[in-house]
Design a protein around this motif. Sequence first.
Motif, PDB file in Angstrom:
ATOM      1  N   GLN A 141      38.928  29.967  34.636  1.00 29.03           N
ATOM      2  CA  GLN A 141      37.714  29.446  34.024  1.00 29.03           C
ATOM      3  C   GLN A 141      37.517  30.092  32.658  1.00 29.03           C
ATOM      4  N   THR A 172      34.656  23.719  27.724  1.00 29.29           N
ATOM      5  CA  THR A 172      35.848  22.982  27.339  1.00 29.29           C
ATOM      6  C   THR A 172      35.515  22.068  26.163  1.00 29.29           C
ATOM      7  N   LEU A 223      37.246  20.810  37.628  1.00 32.49           N
ATOM      8  CA  LEU A 223      36.752  22.174  37.449  1.00 32.49           C
ATOM      9  C   LEU A 223      36.811  22.963  38.748  1.00 32.49           C
ATOM     10  N   SER A 224      36.477  22.316  39.868  1.00 29.04           N
ATOM     11  CA  SER A 224      36.471  23.021  41.155  1.00 29.04           C
ATOM     12  C   SER A 224      37.875  23.384  41.612  1.00 29.04           C
ATOM     13  N   ASP A 233      41.869  22.982  34.443  1.00 30.47           N
ATOM     14  CA  ASP A 233      42.747  23.897  33.719  1.00 30.47           C
ATOM     15  C   ASP A 233      44.172  23.360  33.832  1.00 30.47           C
ATOM     16  N   SER A 235      40.263  24.376  39.586  1.00 36.45           N
ATOM     17  CA  SER A 235      40.876  25.202  38.547  1.00 36.45           C
ATOM     18  C   SER A 235      40.662  26.684  38.827  1.00 36.45           C
ATOM     19  N   THR A 242      30.825  23.693  30.709  1.00 39.57           N
ATOM     20  CA  THR A 242      32.203  23.871  31.162  1.00 39.57           C
ATOM     21  C   THR A 242      33.034  24.717  30.202  1.00 39.57           C
ATOM     22  N   GLY A 281      37.222  18.978  33.279  1.00 39.49           N
ATOM     23  CA  GLY A 281      37.158  20.433  33.322  1.00 39.49           C
ATOM     24  C   GLY A 281      38.383  21.105  33.899  1.00 39.49           C
TER      25      GLY A 281
END
Length: 271
Positions: free
Chosen positions: A235, A25, A229-230, A99, A232, A23, A97
């Motif tokens: 990346q 992160t 994450l999906s 943002d 955001s 990720t 994950g």
Amino acid sequence: MMRIVVCVKAVPASTEVRMDPVTHTIVRDGGSAVVNPFDAAALEVALRIKEERAARGLDSRVSVLSMGIPATEELLRDCIARGADEALLLSDRAFAGADTLATSYALSCGLRELGGFDLIICGKMAVDGDTAQIGPMLAGLFDVLCITDVRDTLVSDTFLSSPGRIRARHGVDGGIETVEAPLPAVITVAKDIAQPRMPSIAGVLAARDAEVSVLGAAEVDADAARIGLSGSPTQVVRSFVPERVGEVELIEGTVAEQARRVAELIGEAGR
């Protein structure tokens, strides 16, 4: 009752951090986390506002909101020990994950769970990310005004008597500006706006037995397409620790020779 919500983030207590290779992160294992210093100052501002209103016989409720791993609960208990009335932790693998946009959306779901707000106070930025985006994004999601980089809150009589308006001095390019905004509103504060208080013995005992609400994505009715994450749109493509070279070259010769060698080294560094 004035509802004040302070957004808090757990950040690494050390500069020695690990990055997730997938990720990209920060790996947050909770082993050595602290409350983001800017957010600690935000909590102190909230508690002082609560005390000023209490001196006039007016009620306020300070809620602390965070998104993070389960270990973050202990940091929220520390906030209660310092004077916060309640705490809500959003903790779910589905949030991982995220943002700043996905994080702000998740926090907005938590704010609705808390029953809304009159004033949101955030630290100006987090020391691990330095984006300074969460406060303004929350203001955008709720369509309210945002005052950033607040250096001093100038609470007016209307602010102390009812959820009216807040006046503040904040940093701008080239100086300090005094502005005013109607409530509800969002402010983000500088780290040196206030020195965080230490928890009292009574506060520590109260925090030990306090209930910290821990809710997942489904429990706050978060849209799965807008979290984690999906959800955001930005990346991290690559992250790395810069290589540091400790070599030293002693340049000798005439002044002209030394100057030529310095020019060569500068050219090599630029390639």
